[in-house]
Motif scaffolding. Structure first.
Motif, PDB file in Angstrom:
ATOM      1  N   ASN A 275      -2.304  -2.615  11.641  1.00 25.12           N
ATOM      2  CA  ASN A 275      -2.356  -1.155  11.600  1.00 25.12           C
ATOM      3  C   ASN A 275      -3.658  -0.779  12.295  1.00 25.12           C
ATOM      4  OD1 ASN A 275      -2.752   1.529  11.011  1.00 25.12           O
ATOM      5  ND2 ASN A 275      -2.760   1.282   8.790  1.00 25.12           N
ATOM      6  N   ASP A 278      -6.664   0.458  10.440  1.00 23.24           N
ATOM      7  CA  ASP A 278      -7.249  -0.413   9.424  1.00 23.24           C
ATOM      8  C   ASP A 278      -7.804  -1.665  10.102  1.00 23.24           C
ATOM      9  OD1 ASP A 278      -7.988  -1.613   7.075  1.00 23.24           O
ATOM     10  OD2 ASP A 278      -5.956  -2.083   6.394  1.00 23.24           O
ATOM     11  N   GLU A 476       8.483   3.750   4.854  1.00 23.43           N
ATOM     12  CA  GLU A 476       7.043   3.481   4.856  1.00 23.43           C
ATOM     13  C   GLU A 476       6.391   3.971   6.150  1.00 23.43           C
ATOM     14  OE1 GLU A 476       8.915   0.916   1.869  1.00 23.43           O
ATOM     15  OE2 GLU A 476       9.367   1.324   3.975  1.00 23.43           O
ATOM     16  N   GLU A 508      -6.868   3.708   2.053  1.00 26.28           N
ATOM     17  CA  GLU A 508      -6.191   3.540   0.759  1.00 26.28           C
ATOM     18  C   GLU A 508      -4.852   4.272   0.735  1.00 26.28           C
ATOM     19  OE1 GLU A 508      -6.936   4.366  -4.043  1.00 26.28           O
ATOM     20  OE2 GLU A 508      -8.442   4.988  -2.563  1.00 26.28           O
ATOM     21  N   LYS A 511      -2.264   2.417   2.735  1.00 23.92           N
ATOM     22  CA  LYS A 511      -1.760   1.247   2.012  1.00 23.92           C
ATOM     23  C   LYS A 511      -0.771   1.671   0.919  1.00 23.92           C
ATOM     24  CE  LYS A 511      -5.692  -1.825   2.874  1.00 23.92           C
ATOM     25  NZ  LYS A 511      -4.905  -2.842   3.604  1.00 23.92           N
ATOM     26  N   LYS A 512      -1.093   2.752   0.225  1.00 19.05           N
ATOM     27  CA  LYS A 512      -0.173   3.258  -0.796  1.00 19.05           C
ATOM     28  C   LYS A 512       1.138   3.733  -0.171  1.00 19.05           C
ATOM     29  CE  LYS A 512      -3.484   4.666  -4.365  1.00 19.05           C
ATOM     30  NZ  LYS A 512      -4.068   5.813  -5.104  1.00 19.05           N
ATOM     31  N   SER A 515       1.662   0.723   4.444  1.00 22.79           N
ATOM     32  CA  SER A 515       1.263   0.161   5.738  1.00 22.79           C
ATOM     33  C   SER A 515       1.280  -1.366   5.735  1.00 22.79           C
ATOM     34  CB  SER A 515      -0.125   0.674   6.144  1.00 22.79           C
ATOM     35  OG  SER A 515      -1.104   0.321   5.177  1.00 22.79           O
ATOM     36  N   ASP A 516       0.841  -1.975   4.659  1.00 26.62           N
ATOM     37  CA  ASP A 516       0.833  -3.449   4.594  1.00 26.62           C
ATOM     38  C   ASP A 516       2.259  -4.014   4.637  1.00 26.62           C
ATOM     39  OD1 ASP A 516      -1.892  -3.499   4.506  1.00 26.62           O
ATOM     40  OD2 ASP A 516      -2.043  -3.812   2.335  1.00 26.62           O
TER      41      ASP A 516
END
Length: 534
Positions: A275, A278, A476, A508, A511-512, A515-516
């Motif tokens: 990403n 990040d 997502e 953050e 990620k919520k 993204s991961d």
């Protein structure tokens, strides 16, 4: 669609009898009639002869073509009527109905059109859409049966280009041929500041190319230049914040923002999905922007400026900005902006790395005339249709442009590409093969030859044909993109007093949003793709 014809021997005998009769009748024709047919094809004419034209055009059809651009313009209907008149010489009994949507509205309009099931023959697909998702849900038909070895597209466009529009081994679009290399970046500086010794171009280039565009060392060189200007009270509007876009960039292949590939594009096994927001490079960029804003190197009104880029290249504007570098860039920019510009290269190698090609045209699943649609595509993407292509893109000579030479024009009422308030002018990279386009006043001399050579010599990624399937993570992706829209522009400005906290919140929230999960899914697909290539 081209098909081989197999006929029995008995049928062949009947055909030979008929052929003999036809030859006898032809022999009875008057000499005057034969001369008339011969004179209709002038030597050296660019109009295709009947034998060169496609033969399956007896049925009268109207092809519907939808694409993005400046929107419908004052003279659109006039130019499109001229195009259809000229098209008769190439594709008899064929008319094209054009629908051009502003690019910001194209994705929404396409979704509505696709959902309606209306008959559409040709449609652009590219960076404003999830192309892989459109193909997975069957919006476009595979073109392989329409493209055989005799197609001028197959013969004239390079294989690596065509492969960019392949999905699961099938051809779903014709890429619009243009410069697709991740062109090297270069920093633009008013030459007067170089002459005054505020920056040493040779030393700067050495550091840029050694450490990279998105390095602390590169930022230090630029910051010293800004400090010299501030000391001499010559800072003007300071640094262009848009230049920060190029710093971490997705130079190594966008998978659909904000996901990209990082690694050595000479080594497929080194590639990793990230990403882009990040990453250490992006954190460094935001930290630098915030530091420079505090030091006064970024204009104080940056958050209220609607389009900060408009002050690039103005005598009283920014003291540096970053963009692509081509041959003779300094002379071109100096002429373009009206004052001497120094261009310092920041990179040494050119790559073609983008797995999802940004702009191509396909034939939709609802097309009622796919063979004729392919014939039109052949004209728009090969040298046979050069005259038609330029008529469609640039309009009418004398009204929409002035001819400078055989292959160079000056557009009237705009420069670069057509705007909504121009009388006419479409976008050449949407409509077909830009190698066939006139060069304009917005192009350096020899531009078409320049970018084609660049494409040929650029290092090509070993994963050009990798197109991730976004379906498992589409929710997502949408959520992450919404977060990016909320945070990225303000962080890039450097004007946030609490940028460290804002950046932490940004990461953050991404990620919520998932993204991961997207990174992991795309990495799995990438590794699977690479394993099949070995």
């Amino acid at each position: 669609m081209r098909k081989k014809l197999f006929v029995s021997k008995s049928v062949w005998k009947s055909w030979f009898v008929l052929l003999a009769a036809v030859i006898m009748l032809a022999g009875c024709s008057t000499g005057k009639g034969n001369e008339g047919n011969k004179s209709s094809q002038t030597e050296g004419s660019s109009t295709p002869s009947q034998t060169e034209k496609k033969t399956d055009t007896d049925e009268k059809v109207t092809l519907r073509w939808v694409f993005p651009g400046p929107g419908k313009q004052k003279d659109s209907e006039e130019v499109w009527a001229a195009f259809n008149e000229k098209l008769k010489e190439y594709l008899p009994n064929t008319t094209v109905s054009f629908e051009v949507y502003p690019v910001a509205e194209y994705a929404d309009n396409w979704r509505l059109l696709a959902a309606s099931g209306e008959a559409i023959d040709l449609a652009w697909m590219g960076y404003v859409q999830d192309v892989a998702a459109e193909i997975n849900k069957g919006s476009y038909m595979a073109l392989d049966d329409l493209l055989d070895s005799e197609s001028p597209i197959t013969k004239q466009l390079p294989d690596w280009l065509m492969n960019l529009a392949k999905f699961d081994g099938k051809q779903y679009g014709i890429p619009n041929f243009q410069n697709v290399a991740d062109v090297r970046m270069g920093i633009r500086i008013p030459k007067e500041f170089v002459d005054k010794g505020y920056i040493d171009p040779a030393e700067a280039e050495q550091i840029f190319t050694q450490y990279g565009v998105n390095s602390k060392e590169a930022y230090d060189v630029i910051e010293q230049y800004l400090a010299n200007l501030k000391e001499k009270d010559e800072l003007r509007l300071g640094a262009s914040t848009f230049s920060f876009n190029w710093a971490p960039g997705d130079r190594h292949g966008s998978l659909g923002a904000p996901f990209t590939l990082r690694g050595d594009f000479k080594d497929a096994d080194s590639l990793r999905v990230v990403n882009i927001y990040d990453t250490p490079e992006m954190k460094l960029m935001y930290d630098t922007a915030a530091d420079w804003f505090k030091k006064g190197y970024i204009r104080k009104d940056i958050l209220s400026v609607q389009n900060p880029r408009t002050d690039e290249g103005k005598p009283d504007g920014y003291v540096y900005w970053i963009h692509n570098v081509s041959a003779d860039q300094a002379n071109f920019d100096s002429e373009r902006y009206g004052f001497p510009i120094e261009v310092i290269p920041m990179e040494q190698e050119d790559y073609i790395t983008r797995p999802i090609y940004n702009t191509m045209t396909g034939i939709t699943r609802t097309s009622k005339h796919p063979e004729r649609a392919m014939q039109l595509l052949e004209l728009m993407h090969t040298k046979e249709g050069k005259e038609l292509y330029n008529l469609l893109v640039w309009g009418l000579e004398g009204k929409h442009y002035k001819k400078v030479s055989d292959d160079r024009i000056e557009t009237i009422g705009y420069a670069g590409q057509g705007t909504a308030d121009a009388n006419y002018g479409l976008w050449k990279w949407v409509m077909g093969n830009t190698a066939n386009s006139y060069e304009t006043q917005a192009d350096p001399a020899g531009f078409n030859e320049m970018w084609q050579k660049l494409n040929e010599e650029a290092i090509k990624s070993p994963v050009l044909e990798f197109k991730p399937n976004s379906e498992p993570v589409k929710t997502e992706i949408a959520q992450v993109q919404a977060v990016v829209k909320e945070y990225s522009a303000s962080l890039q400005s450097g004007a946030l007093p609490d940028h460290e906290k804002q950046y932490a919140d940004f990461v953050e929230k991404m990620k919520k949003a998932g993204s991961d999960k997207v990174v992991q899914e795309y990495q799995r697909q990438l590794e699977q793709f690479i394993s099949t290539q070995k």
